[in-house]
Design an enzyme around this catalytic site. Structure first.
Site, mmCIF file in Angstrom:
data_model
loop_
_atom_site.group_PDB
_atom_site.id
_atom_site.type_symbol
_atom_site.label_atom_id
_atom_site.label_comp_id
_atom_site.label_asym_id
_atom_site.label_seq_id
_atom_site.Cartn_x
_atom_site.Cartn_y
_atom_site.Cartn_z
ATOM 1 N N GLU A 35 71.076 53.326 7.201
ATOM 2 C CA GLU A 35 72.510 53.646 7.050
ATOM 3 C C GLU A 35 73.292 52.928 8.145
ATOM 4 O OE1 GLU A 35 74.726 55.495 4.912
ATOM 5 O OE2 GLU A 35 76.060 54.513 6.356
ATOM 6 N N LYS A 36 74.388 52.265 7.767
ATOM 7 C CA LYS A 36 75.171 51.530 8.782
ATOM 8 C C LYS A 36 76.250 52.403 9.425
ATOM 9 C CE LYS A 36 78.426 49.518 5.521
ATOM 10 N NZ LYS A 36 79.076 48.388 4.966
ATOM 11 N N GLY A 182 98.783 57.230 -8.256
ATOM 12 C CA GLY A 182 97.570 57.625 -8.975
ATOM 13 C C GLY A 182 97.492 59.131 -9.038
ATOM 14 N N ILE A 186 91.668 62.447 -6.478
ATOM 15 C CA ILE A 186 91.935 62.376 -5.035
ATOM 16 C C ILE A 186 93.420 62.610 -4.758
ATOM 17 C CG2 ILE A 186 91.991 60.828 -3.039
ATOM 18 C CD1 ILE A 186 89.373 59.626 -3.999
ATOM 19 N N VAL A 271 93.962 55.217 -6.688
ATOM 20 C CA VAL A 271 93.934 54.650 -8.044
ATOM 21 C C VAL A 271 92.509 54.365 -8.507
ATOM 22 C CG1 VAL A 271 96.261 53.668 -7.951
ATOM 23 C CG2 VAL A 271 94.341 52.330 -7.080
ATOM 24 N N HIS A 445 81.074 93.743 -14.029
ATOM 25 C CA HIS A 445 82.491 94.075 -14.041
ATOM 26 C C HIS A 445 82.868 94.679 -12.703
ATOM 27 C CE1 HIS A 445 86.344 95.368 -15.661
ATOM 28 N NE2 HIS A 445 86.123 96.573 -15.140
HETATM 29 P P1 NAD Z 1 90.719 58.693 -10.473
HETATM 30 O O1 NAD Z 1 90.073 57.742 -11.379
HETATM 31 O O2 NAD Z 1 90.396 60.124 -10.508
HETATM 32 O O3 NAD Z 1 92.322 58.617 -10.650
HETATM 33 C C1 NAD Z 1 93.029 57.433 -10.511
HETATM 34 C C2 NAD Z 1 94.347 57.592 -11.254
HETATM 35 O O4 NAD Z 1 95.170 56.508 -10.892
HETATM 36 C C3 NAD Z 1 94.195 57.546 -12.770
HETATM 37 O O5 NAD Z 1 94.875 58.638 -13.330
HETATM 38 C C4 NAD Z 1 94.834 56.221 -13.158
HETATM 39 O O6 NAD Z 1 95.457 56.251 -14.409
HETATM 40 C C5 NAD Z 1 95.847 56.038 -12.047
HETATM 41 N N1 NAD Z 1 96.214 54.653 -11.749
HETATM 42 C C6 NAD Z 1 95.397 53.587 -11.669
HETATM 43 N N2 NAD Z 1 96.105 52.485 -11.320
HETATM 44 C C7 NAD Z 1 97.400 52.893 -11.150
HETATM 45 C C8 NAD Z 1 98.599 52.242 -10.762
HETATM 46 N N3 NAD Z 1 98.610 50.954 -10.447
HETATM 47 N N4 NAD Z 1 99.743 52.974 -10.701
HETATM 48 C C9 NAD Z 1 99.732 54.301 -11.005
HETATM 49 N N5 NAD Z 1 98.617 54.961 -11.378
HETATM 50 C C10 NAD Z 1 97.458 54.275 -11.435
HETATM 51 O O7 NAD Z 1 90.501 58.062 -9.017
HETATM 52 P P2 NAD Z 1 90.626 58.711 -7.567
HETATM 53 O O8 NAD Z 1 91.513 59.896 -7.594
HETATM 54 O O9 NAD Z 1 90.958 57.574 -6.678
HETATM 55 O O10 NAD Z 1 89.151 59.198 -7.304
HETATM 56 C C11 NAD Z 1 88.080 58.235 -7.244
HETATM 57 C C12 NAD Z 1 86.765 58.853 -7.600
HETATM 58 O O11 NAD Z 1 86.386 59.801 -6.628
HETATM 59 C C13 NAD Z 1 86.794 59.547 -8.936
HETATM 60 O O12 NAD Z 1 86.055 58.776 -9.846
HETATM 61 C C14 NAD Z 1 86.153 60.866 -8.703
HETATM 62 O O13 NAD Z 1 85.008 60.991 -9.496
HETATM 63 C C15 NAD Z 1 85.755 60.891 -7.240
HETATM 64 N N6 NAD Z 1 86.212 62.147 -6.623
HETATM 65 C C16 NAD Z 1 85.781 63.325 -7.130
HETATM 66 C C17 NAD Z 1 86.233 64.510 -6.591
HETATM 67 C C18 NAD Z 1 85.757 65.804 -7.162
HETATM 68 O O14 NAD Z 1 84.780 65.801 -7.894
HETATM 69 N N7 NAD Z 1 86.408 66.926 -6.882
HETATM 70 C C19 NAD Z 1 87.156 64.500 -5.569
HETATM 71 C C20 NAD Z 1 87.597 63.291 -5.097
HETATM 72 C C21 NAD Z 1 87.110 62.119 -5.636
#
Ligand code: NAD
Length: 472
Positions: A35-36, A182, A186, A271, A445
């Site tokens: 791991e880095k 986005g 996240i 995004v 319950h």
């Molecule tokens: P995401 O894919 O969940 O959402 C990205 C959003 O950005 C999408 O709705 C998309 O339509 C939009 N988008 C893309 N380009 C755009 C633009 N130029 N302008 C406006 N909207 C745009 O991605 P994320 O939120 O960055 O999360 C990344 C990954 O991290 C996800 O695949 C997720 O699985 C993982 N994650 C999971 C959890 C969890 O399980 N609770 C939490 C955080 C992250």
């Protein structure tokens, strides 16, 4: 010339790599984990765990403010964000230290270095402290290198004005205004967290709705909550750039074809993420990638090159820690010579928004598209005694079943503790359960879990606490 030798070398100690390493050690397979950065990867250090710590702390803050209806009044509640960050860091530290200990305890060697693959059987390890490189001869290489955030033109991440999730999780001052580009997982988890602390939130989502990967009726409740909390959600919105003006960031966007400017103190860029499958020698081996750059693997996590294996975000969606861990553990069994494959029926998905959303299996439309005629059972938390007693009587449990035999195809929960309630649904689908199995299972319950049972009853027309849509 190699100066170290092992059977398996794992690159990346995230939630894919480290469980694989521990399981290999337990199974008596000689292994090295490289791991880095820090053990635990994005999830433990800059993702799931620190975000959930901040989310739970801010949720408590909101609940305290809303407790007056319960006859509880708190005066002088205030947020000390640096202290919250220190508390969060303590949790992260405890967990990453634990991972190091677990790996060592299993008998697998943990090495802090940057790995570069030079051939299918050789990996060079480079050390940050200037120590001479090591060359490892290995029978197998496991690629568990994860993913990194995507950026878009005009929005270079500088962790000052333009933040990714790592930058947002490290903020020690509550931003006055945040523009979130986005409306995915996240953006909304972190956006709502700061919203609860007082930030004015604006979400810019490119598609016609937020949270495109979850059921529409579930996502709608989160949308409603953001607005109720004073935020703004723009869909069909494309951020085109930003500029510094009068000490603020001015975000420029096209919303439904019209140009707008939105002021912000910080911009959260969320995004999506892309796989890390390049830059460490993998491309030289000719490992096949798909059109999005993810490594192609089979059900044993084998890549197209013998002896090269891959797990976690780098092999594709969903990019979830629990998926990565499952793949890592299955692969360890495969490498130990066991007859194992990755044949999980469902990968549950949780979004820690307000309200929480959790799902397992097919959505209603997805099931119809797959050729099923479906029954839907739905139970609202507004009539759950327990949900009322904890002051969170909002949301619902929805069960999608195959009308032909009542088999559970999918469960979708939006509301209190959806994240914990979904495990029952995942087990049900994994076991091939029918709605009747859940309906006839006595649930304690008063609990939120009863809502899952009630939704199953509703799907088969036997609901007791809500009207049935059809009789049997
Ligand atoms: P995401 O894919 O969940 O959402 C990205 C959003 O950005 C999408 O709705 C998309 O339509 C939009 N988008 C893309 N380009 C755009 C633009 N130029 N302008 C406006 N909207 C745009 O991605 P994320 O939120 O960055 O999360 C990344 C990954 O991290 C996800 O695949 C997720 O699985 C993982 N994650 C999971 C959890 C969890 O399980 N609770 C939490 C955080 C992250």
């Amino acid at each position: 010339m190699p100066n170290l030798k092992t059977t398996v070398l794992i690159i990346g100690a995230g939630t894919g790599g480290y469980p694989c390493a521990i399981r290999l050690g337990q199974l008596g397979v000689d292994a090295i984990l490289v791991e880095k950065a820090l053990p635990g990867g994005v999830c433990l250090n800059w993702g799931c765990i620190p975000s959930k710590a901040l989310i739970s702390a801010t949720k408590l803050y909101t609940k305290a403010q809303e407790a007056a209806d319960m006859g509880l009044e708190f005066s002088g509640a205030k947020v000390d964000l640096p202290k919250m960050q220190t508390w969060k860091a303590g949790i992260v530290n405890k967990l990453t230290t634990g991972v190091r200990g677990l790996v060592k305890g299993s008998g697998t060697q943990y090495i802090e270095a940057t790995a570069e693959i030079v051939s299918p059987k050789q990996v060079v390890l480079r050390y940050a402290d200037g120590k001479p490189d090591d060359t490892v001869e290995t029978e197998h290489i496991v690629v568990a290198t994860g993913s990194v955030p995507i950026s878009i033109p005009g929005f270079e991440i500088d962790q000052k004005r333009v933040l990714d999730s790592t930058g947002a999780l490290a903020l020690d001052k509550i931003p006055g205004e945040m523009v979130c580009i986005g409306g995915g997982v996240i953006g909304l988890e972190l956006g709502q967290t700061f919203q609860r602390l007082g930030t004015k939130l604006t979400v810019l989502e490119g598609l016609d709705r937020i949270l495109g990967t979850v059921e529409k009726d579930c996502a709608a409740l989160v949308n409603k909550q953001i607005i109720a909390d004073g935020g703004t959600v723009h869909t069909k919105a494309r951020a085109t750039g930003w500029e510094e003006r009068d000490g603020r960031a001015i975000v420029k966007a096209d919303i439904d074809g019209k140009p707008v400017e939105i002021p912000a103190d910080v911009i959260l860029l969320s995004v999506g993420r892309r796989p890390v499958a390049k830059g460490f020698g993998l491309e030289k081996l000719g490992v096949q990638l798909d059109e999005r750059g993810f490594i192609r693997v089979d059900k044993r996590q084998a890549t197209s090159v013998p002896g090269i294996w891959a797990v976690g975000d780098v092999v594709g969606q969903p990019m979830l820690a629990h998926k990565a861990s499952h793949e890592g553990e299955v692969l360890a069994e495969v490498l130990a010579g066991k007859n194992a494959i990755n044949d999980a029926r469902v990968i549950p998905n949780v979004v820690f928004t307000e309200p929480e959303i959790a799902s397992a299996g097919l959505g209603a439309q997805e099931a119809k598209d797959a050729g099923y005629t479906v029954d839907i059972g739905k139970f609202p938390f507004s009539v759950s005694g327990r949900a009322m007693a904890i002051g969170e009587a909002h949301g619902f449990v929805k069960i999608v079943t195959d009308q032909a035999d009542g088999r559970v195809l999918g469960v979708h929960i939006v509301g209190p503790e959806a994240s914990d309630l979904i495990s029952e649904a995942a087990l049900a689908i994994e076991m091939g359960a029918f709605a009747e199995d859940i309906s006839l299972t006595i649930h304690p319950h008063p609990t939120l879990g009863e809502a899952v049972m009630e939704a199953a009853k509703h799907a088969i027309g036997e609901a007791v606490h809500i009207p049935n849509r059809r009789k049997r």
